[in-house]
Scaffold this motif. Structure first.
Motif, mmCIF file in Angstrom:
data_model
loop_
_atom_site.group_PDB
_atom_site.id
_atom_site.type_symbol
_atom_site.label_atom_id
_atom_site.label_comp_id
_atom_site.label_asym_id
_atom_site.label_seq_id
_atom_site.Cartn_x
_atom_site.Cartn_y
_atom_site.Cartn_z
ATOM 1 N N ASP A 1 -1.259 -15.035 -16.980
ATOM 2 C CA ASP A 1 -0.803 -13.662 -17.121
ATOM 3 C C ASP A 1 -1.947 -12.677 -17.360
ATOM 4 O O ASP A 1 -1.836 -11.504 -17.086
ATOM 5 N N ARG B 1 -3.072 -11.161 -13.916
ATOM 6 C CA ARG B 1 -2.109 -10.785 -12.878
ATOM 7 C C ARG B 1 -2.118 -9.294 -12.614
ATOM 8 O O ARG B 1 -1.677 -8.851 -11.566
ATOM 9 N N LYS C 1 6.236 -13.985 -10.109
ATOM 10 C CA LYS C 1 6.006 -12.655 -10.655
ATOM 11 C C LYS C 1 7.274 -12.100 -11.304
ATOM 12 O O LYS C 1 7.206 -11.440 -12.347
ATOM 13 N N CYS D 1 7.040 -20.426 -14.846
ATOM 14 C CA CYS D 1 6.315 -19.355 -14.164
ATOM 15 C C CYS D 1 4.932 -19.829 -13.723
ATOM 16 O O CYS D 1 4.523 -19.620 -12.575
ATOM 17 N N ASN E 1 7.742 -13.800 -14.525
ATOM 18 C CA ASN E 1 6.686 -13.404 -15.448
ATOM 19 C C ASN E 1 7.102 -12.200 -16.291
ATOM 20 O O ASN E 1 6.798 -12.135 -17.491
ATOM 21 N N ASN F 1 10.022 -7.537 -7.096
ATOM 22 C CA ASN F 1 9.715 -8.959 -6.891
ATOM 23 C C ASN F 1 10.974 -9.801 -6.723
ATOM 24 O O ASN F 1 10.973 -10.777 -5.969
ATOM 25 N N TYR G 1 6.510 -14.438 -5.361
ATOM 26 C CA TYR G 1 7.389 -13.391 -5.881
ATOM 27 C C TYR G 1 8.343 -13.915 -6.950
ATOM 28 O O TYR G 1 8.691 -13.177 -7.877
ATOM 29 N N ARG H 1 8.933 -3.292 -11.376
ATOM 30 C CA ARG H 1 8.253 -4.407 -10.714
ATOM 31 C C ARG H 1 9.151 -5.637 -10.635
ATOM 32 O O ARG H 1 9.098 -6.396 -9.670
ATOM 33 N N ASP I 1 -1.738 -5.609 -9.693
ATOM 34 C CA ASP I 1 -0.858 -4.507 -10.078
ATOM 35 C C ASP I 1 -1.664 -3.410 -10.753
ATOM 36 O O ASP I 1 -2.816 -3.599 -11.125
#
Length: 341
Positions: free
Chosen positions: A289, A292, A194, A212, A197, A79, A191, A75, A296
């Motif tokens: 977080d 999020r 993310k 973030c 993150n 991103n 992005y 991921r 996903d």
């Protein structure tokens, strides 16, 4: 087919004096765009090549330097790639627009002079590259990490490809560059937030987490302003009203406006999720977080076969703790019973 000094072909001049939209569906039109179609195919493949090298030789070493677990690395690479693209093409789009002699305000400028509005080589090249990117996005979606909003993203990419492709084919490139530009702004913050993150999850650095969260707030604000205010009340309004008055025989009037409204509905759905994240942060004192993963799949990788490398999930940890607590309570109760006997 030869273009004049403004990048306008004989077909556009013919359509100006003959309100017959079948000109755009003729064999002559197709032959005039053969080079553009070849360029589109080549650029789509180049995007995959650039993506591969950027992810494996730039982003992957960064992930390894933070000892990023496998479940986060894929991921992070995705991103990071999209962050690079949206930053680059936001800047390129801004430059292309700055070289144009027209201004988006008043919005009638979007339509006046159609279909013989100047279409420079720079503008045309930028437009085809953007179009090839969305072809790449649509294909890549089937190979990327599967997300819960897969169907919404697929609808978004198809609608965007339809709008960008038709706006190129029918020479609605002025409203096209405006739509592309405003959509690139918010995605820069999304992005990049993310990507950071996943780094923050590994290093547990408070400064990175603050950055973030700040990027996420900027994403929420820019998303609301560009996609829920400017997009519907400026661009869609212009496409529904002003375009019709400029040309009664406006090609693809209904399909393009349906596609625009489809994008707006998707934006409203995504902003609902954004608002829910903000609500949880402000009123339940949880980190951004925590939710999020709504966009996903579950963050942790669960082992599905023997020998598969995977980190233990939080669920497994909690289950083990619960089992240990129950065993302890059972032992204590048995000891108390023996003592009473």
């Amino acid at each position: 087919m030869a273009l004049d000094e403004n990048g306008v072909s004989e077909i556009e001049w013919e359509r100006l004096y003959n309100p017959d939209n079948s000109i755009f569906l003729s064999g002559r039109k197709l032959m005039s765009e053969v080079n553009a179609i070849i360029f589109l195919v080549v650029c789509t493949n180049i995007f995959f090549v650039i993506r591969f090298f950027f992810q494996h030789y730039v982003l992957k070493p960064i992930a390894l330097s933070f000892n990023m677990r496998k479940s986060y690395t894929a991921r992070f690479l995705e991103n990071g790639w999209y962050t690079l693209y949206y930053i680059s093409f936001f800047l390129i789009g801004s430059y292309v627009y700055s070289q144009e002699s027209w201004s988006i305000f008043p919005t009638m400028n979007i339509w006046l002079g159609w279909p013989t509005q100047p279409f420079s080589t720079l503008f045309r090249t930028y437009y085809l590259i953007e179009l090839s990117f969305y072809v790449h996005c649509t294909i890549a979606l089937f190979f990327e990490t599967r997300r819960k909003d897969f169907n919404q993203m697929l609808t978004h990419h198809v609608a965007t490809f339809f709008l960008v492709g038709c706006s190129y084919w029918y020479r609605y490139h002025r409203i096209g560059i405006a739509i592309l530009w405003i959509h690139n702004i918010a995605d820069i913050f999304l992005y990049s937030a993310k990507a950071l993150n996943y780094i923050s999850k590994e290093v547990k650095n408070k400064t990175i987490q603050i950055i973030c969260d700040g990027l996420f707030v900027m994403f929420a604000v820019s998303f609301f302003v560009t996609r829920l205010i400017f997009f519907p009340f400026t661009l869609i309004k212009s496409s529904l009203t002003e375009a019709y008055y400029v040309s009664v025989e406006f090609p693809l009037f209904y399909p393009t406006n349906v596609a625009l409204l489809t994008l707006l509905i998707l934006h409203m759905f995504w902003f609902f999720l954004i608002a829910r994240i903000i609500y949880i942060k402000l009123f339940k004192s949880k980190d951004f977080d925590d939710i999020r993963s709504d966009s996903d799949e579950d963050e942790e990788v669960k082992p599905t076969q023997k020998g598969l490398e995977a980190e233990p999930t939080r669920t497994n940890k909690n289950t083990n703790n619960n089992k240990n607590n129950k065993l302890t309570q059972t032992k204590v109760s048995k000891a108390a019973q023996k003592k009473n006997e």
